[in-house]
Design a protein around this motif. Sequence first.
Motif, PDB file in Angstrom:
ATOM      1  N   GLY A 102      -2.080  10.441   0.748  1.00 32.79           N
ATOM      2  CA  GLY A 102      -1.761  11.182   1.977  1.00 32.79           C
ATOM      3  C   GLY A 102      -0.768  12.310   1.715  1.00 32.79           C
ATOM      4  O   GLY A 102      -0.394  13.023   2.633  1.00 32.79           O
ATOM      5  N   ARG A 103      -0.337  12.454   0.451  1.00 32.04           N
ATOM      6  CA  ARG A 103       0.663  13.460   0.048  1.00 32.04           C
ATOM      7  C   ARG A 103       1.838  13.434   1.020  1.00 32.04           C
ATOM      8  O   ARG A 103       2.310  14.461   1.519  1.00 32.04           O
ATOM      9  CB  ARG A 103       0.017  14.844   0.007  1.00 32.04           C
ATOM     10  CG  ARG A 103      -1.105  14.917  -1.052  1.00 32.04           C
ATOM     11  CD  ARG A 103      -2.236  15.840  -0.642  1.00 32.04           C
ATOM     12  NE  ARG A 103      -1.797  17.215  -0.492  1.00 32.04           N
ATOM     13  CZ  ARG A 103      -1.786  18.116  -1.472  1.00 32.04           C
ATOM     14  NH1 ARG A 103      -2.170  17.786  -2.678  1.00 32.04           N
ATOM     15  NH2 ARG A 103      -1.402  19.339  -1.241  1.00 32.04           N
ATOM     16  N   MET A 104       2.314  12.216   1.274  1.00 33.05           N
ATOM     17  CA  MET A 104       3.365  12.035   2.272  1.00 33.05           C
ATOM     18  C   MET A 104       4.728  12.389   1.676  1.00 33.05           C
ATOM     19  O   MET A 104       5.016  12.070   0.529  1.00 33.05           O
ATOM     20  CB  MET A 104       3.402  10.581   2.761  1.00 33.05           C
ATOM     21  CG  MET A 104       2.075  10.021   3.267  1.00 33.05           C
ATOM     22  SD  MET A 104       1.349  10.938   4.616  1.00 33.05           S
ATOM     23  CE  MET A 104       2.436  10.540   5.950  1.00 33.05           C
ATOM     24  N   LYS A 105       5.541  13.031   2.516  1.00 32.63           N
ATOM     25  CA  LYS A 105       6.898  13.408   2.086  1.00 32.63           C
ATOM     26  C   LYS A 105       7.895  12.582   2.878  1.00 32.63           C
ATOM     27  O   LYS A 105       7.799  12.480   4.102  1.00 32.63           O
ATOM     28  CB  LYS A 105       7.139  14.884   2.416  1.00 32.63           C
ATOM     29  CG  LYS A 105       6.697  15.828   1.334  1.00 32.63           C
ATOM     30  CD  LYS A 105       7.490  17.143   1.476  1.00 32.63           C
ATOM     31  CE  LYS A 105       7.621  17.883   0.184  1.00 32.63           C
ATOM     32  NZ  LYS A 105       6.341  18.231  -0.427  1.00 32.63           N
ATOM     33  N   ASN A 112       0.818  -1.218   0.000  1.00 30.93           N
ATOM     34  CA  ASN A 112       0.000   0.000   0.000  1.00 30.93           C
ATOM     35  C   ASN A 112       0.851   1.267   0.000  1.00 30.93           C
ATOM     36  O   ASN A 112       0.310   2.374   0.108  1.00 30.93           O
ATOM     37  CB  ASN A 112      -0.919   0.025   1.223  1.00 30.93           C
ATOM     38  CG  ASN A 112      -2.181  -0.785   0.976  1.00 30.93           C
ATOM     39  OD1 ASN A 112      -2.941  -0.471   0.067  1.00 30.93           O
ATOM     40  ND2 ASN A 112      -2.404  -1.821   1.769  1.00 30.93           N
ATOM     41  N   TYR A 113       2.168   1.082  -0.123  1.00 29.44           N
ATOM     42  CA  TYR A 113       3.066   2.249  -0.051  1.00 29.44           C
ATOM     43  C   TYR A 113       2.647   3.355  -1.029  1.00 29.44           C
ATOM     44  O   TYR A 113       2.478   4.516  -0.666  1.00 29.44           O
ATOM     45  CB  TYR A 113       4.526   1.817  -0.311  1.00 29.44           C
ATOM     46  CG  TYR A 113       5.401   2.988  -0.638  1.00 29.44           C
ATOM     47  CD1 TYR A 113       5.944   3.769   0.377  1.00 29.44           C
ATOM     48  CD2 TYR A 113       5.612   3.373  -1.963  1.00 29.44           C
ATOM     49  CE1 TYR A 113       6.699   4.896   0.065  1.00 29.44           C
ATOM     50  CE2 TYR A 113       6.354   4.490  -2.268  1.00 29.44           C
ATOM     51  CZ  TYR A 113       6.892   5.252  -1.251  1.00 29.44           C
ATOM     52  OH  TYR A 113       7.620   6.372  -1.561  1.00 29.44           O
ATOM     53  N   LEU A 114       2.447   2.961  -2.305  1.00 27.94           N
ATOM     54  CA  LEU A 114       2.143   3.975  -3.333  1.00 27.94           C
ATOM     55  C   LEU A 114       0.836   4.692  -3.030  1.00 27.94           C
ATOM     56  O   LEU A 114       0.754   5.914  -3.105  1.00 27.94           O
ATOM     57  CB  LEU A 114       2.031   3.307  -4.707  1.00 27.94           C
ATOM     58  CG  LEU A 114       3.317   3.026  -5.464  1.00 27.94           C
ATOM     59  CD1 LEU A 114       2.980   2.346  -6.792  1.00 27.94           C
ATOM     60  CD2 LEU A 114       4.123   4.297  -5.701  1.00 27.94           C
ATOM     61  N   ASN A 115      -0.203   3.886  -2.664  1.00 32.70           N
ATOM     62  CA  ASN A 115      -1.518   4.474  -2.372  1.00 32.70           C
ATOM     63  C   ASN A 115      -1.444   5.481  -1.235  1.00 32.70           C
ATOM     64  O   ASN A 115      -1.987   6.571  -1.324  1.00 32.70           O
ATOM     65  CB  ASN A 115      -2.511   3.367  -1.973  1.00 32.70           C
ATOM     66  CG  ASN A 115      -3.069   2.662  -3.197  1.00 32.70           C
ATOM     67  OD1 ASN A 115      -3.033   3.228  -4.288  1.00 32.70           O
ATOM     68  ND2 ASN A 115      -3.560   1.457  -3.007  1.00 32.70           N
ATOM     69  N   VAL A 116      -0.775   5.088  -0.151  1.00 37.26           N
ATOM     70  CA  VAL A 116      -0.711   5.974   1.020  1.00 37.26           C
ATOM     71  C   VAL A 116       0.116   7.210   0.689  1.00 37.26           C
ATOM     72  O   VAL A 116      -0.267   8.340   0.998  1.00 37.26           O
ATOM     73  CB  VAL A 116      -0.119   5.237   2.244  1.00 37.26           C
ATOM     74  CG1 VAL A 116       0.080   6.207   3.405  1.00 37.26           C
ATOM     75  CG2 VAL A 116      -1.032   4.089   2.671  1.00 37.26           C
ATOM     76  N   GLN A 149       8.418   4.209  -6.950  1.00 41.19           N
ATOM     77  CA  GLN A 149       9.520   5.158  -6.797  1.00 41.19           C
ATOM     78  C   GLN A 149       9.017   6.414  -6.112  1.00 41.19           C
ATOM     79  O   GLN A 149       7.816   6.676  -6.094  1.00 41.19           O
ATOM     80  CB  GLN A 149      10.038   5.552  -8.183  1.00 41.19           C
ATOM     81  CG  GLN A 149      10.738   4.435  -8.900  1.00 41.19           C
ATOM     82  CD  GLN A 149      12.232   4.644  -8.937  1.00 41.19           C
ATOM     83  OE1 GLN A 149      12.690   5.668  -9.406  1.00 41.19           O
ATOM     84  NE2 GLN A 149      12.996   3.695  -8.436  1.00 41.19           N
ATOM     85  N   TYR A 150       9.940   7.167  -5.578  1.00 44.14           N
ATOM     86  CA  TYR A 150       9.567   8.422  -4.933  1.00 44.14           C
ATOM     87  C   TYR A 150      10.367   9.540  -5.593  1.00 44.14           C
ATOM     88  O   TYR A 150      11.583   9.410  -5.774  1.00 44.14           O
ATOM     89  CB  TYR A 150       9.901   8.332  -3.442  1.00 44.14           C
ATOM     90  CG  TYR A 150       9.657   9.608  -2.686  1.00 44.14           C
ATOM     91  CD1 TYR A 150       8.377   9.956  -2.267  1.00 44.14           C
ATOM     92  CD2 TYR A 150      10.709  10.465  -2.385  1.00 44.14           C
ATOM     93  CE1 TYR A 150       8.148  11.133  -1.579  1.00 44.14           C
ATOM     94  CE2 TYR A 150      10.493  11.643  -1.690  1.00 44.14           C
ATOM     95  CZ  TYR A 150       9.208  11.978  -1.286  1.00 44.14           C
ATOM     96  OH  TYR A 150       8.992  13.136  -0.597  1.00 44.14           O
ATOM     97  N   PHE A 151       9.669  10.622  -5.944  1.00 45.63           N
ATOM     98  CA  PHE A 151      10.413  11.760  -6.482  1.00 45.63           C
ATOM     99  C   PHE A 151      10.686  12.731  -5.333  1.00 45.63           C
ATOM    100  O   PHE A 151       9.776  13.269  -4.719  1.00 45.63           O
ATOM    101  CB  PHE A 151       9.655  12.469  -7.606  1.00 45.63           C
ATOM    102  CG  PHE A 151      10.414  13.673  -8.081  1.00 45.63           C
ATOM    103  CD1 PHE A 151      11.582  13.529  -8.832  1.00 45.63           C
ATOM    104  CD2 PHE A 151      10.009  14.955  -7.724  1.00 45.63           C
ATOM    105  CE1 PHE A 151      12.317  14.640  -9.229  1.00 45.63           C
ATOM    106  CE2 PHE A 151      10.748  16.077  -8.121  1.00 45.63           C
ATOM    107  CZ  PHE A 151      11.894  15.912  -8.875  1.00 45.63           C
TER     108      PHE A 151
END
Length: 504
Positions: free
Chosen positions: A234-237, A226-230, A356-358
């Motif tokens: 959740g606009r998580m940084k 669920n990493y991508l969804n959250v 991935q995370y930008f």
Amino acid sequence: MANNEDLFKKITSHAKEYGFIFPSSEIYDGLGAVYDYAQNGVELKNNIKQYWWKSMTQMHDNIVGIDSAIFMHPKIWKASGHVDAFNDPLIDNKDSKKRYRADVLIEDYIAKLEDKVNKEVEKARKRFKDSFNEEQFLSTSQRVIEYNKEKEDVHNRYSKLMNDNDLAGLKSLIEELGIVCPISGTRNWTDVRQFNLMFSTKVGSVSDDSDVLYLRPETAQGIFVNYLNVQKTGRMKIPFGIAQIGKAFRNEIVARQFIFRMREFEQMEMEFFVRPTTEMKWFEYWKEERMNWHKSLGIPQEKYRFHDHEKLAHYANAATDIEFEFPFGFKELEGIHSRTDFDLKRHQEFSGKKIQYFDSETNESYTPYCVETSIGLDRTFLAIFSYAYKEEQLSDGSSRVVLNLPNILAPNKVSILPLVNKDGLPEKAHAIMDDVRKDFKAHYEEKDTIGKRYRRQDAIGTPFCVTVDNDTLKDNTVTIRSRSTMEQERIPIDNVKQYLRDNL
Ligand code: ATP
């Protein structure tokens, strides 16, 4: 040791007698390594959950929670490595037909050597009294030196065999050490085999291999998938964490020590996603943070210790356990692992979805690294419960059993007790109960003498009792009694709630 075994037996029977934990399916003679939480146990367990949940999600602005399903796509367990590598080495005794974990048989052998050393030390301490120098004794007693040498040899050989996955070697070592089955007393062992700990079941009506589902053996994978969804919704940084509490299932070969090792249990896990190369800093941060959480429960530091892993799991680049001194010795309570980018990378590979995370600060995309804190809810329950259990000798010659639970975790915060069951006292007590229960988990009881009722509440861990007597009817005051000090105070009814607020 015998004393601690006795103590542990008392603790387990106390848990049953006072409505904390029952063996599962007891009227059918129980089901191995499965337990039910009873009326008081469920309150204590829920309070522990709340305490953990709040410390994670409320006290950190970059951690959110989820509650993922127990059933997940079967490929997840291929990706995580559980289908191929979540195994324990098992061995059977051909005479007793009992099954053991080969690694546990050897670990028990090592623990016995450790016991022998401890016994020698205790004997010497008694003999030499005040002049006893433990360090000197350990380095000069021939017998102790031999025991310690054997311990180290066995440990080194055993670690290597486990690392190399050498099952035949494990069997040879068991034979060479002359380890016997505790039931049959014989050395008639089968070969050592790998045993996968995941329970499987089938979904739908067609019984075909493709329909196999697993009961999750850890909650963590529900977080990774669920990493991508959250992160997006959740606009998580980064750095940020995802926490989860839930059931996990493992087909443990040897389940023992009450709720310490069960086949169905609960975990409280948090995965903290970080920029690669910063993971060691966060690993240290979470080590300290988690130890502080344990200490905040008021249990002394010396009951806890870190145990760094020598052998790292395939996904980790650092790992430590927080061990607690249970009545049966120091054992793992919580694991803190630096899991690298292993899980997210594997799910990317197996699902075909880009994970991935930008990072807008560094202007680059990467697969986050992850630091995990994973604690067993049931083991935490057992740690807190067994530490809280005390048998006290009182100055009047009597004794009592008291559960000195931290107030915040106690199943009931207050018990309202009319001194006698007549003369309008129950009505008065009910009125207090109705008022207090809006703010605190309260309990009401009118049966038995007041002394017996106090003892029952002590044994359940209720921090305060409020007693209504004949004077209450005249002057609107009650007696409030503290579980820990057994001291009593007279206070106006109107002050009861404030008193509880101040003292809980
Ligand atoms: P152990 O070595 O004791 O089997 P583990 O290293 O396999 O434990 P992890 O996979 O790190 O355990 O799981 C995290 C936490 O979950 C453990 O620290 C423990 O508190 C809890 N846990 C694991 N297995 C069980 C079980 N069978 N019953 C109860 N709690 C468990």
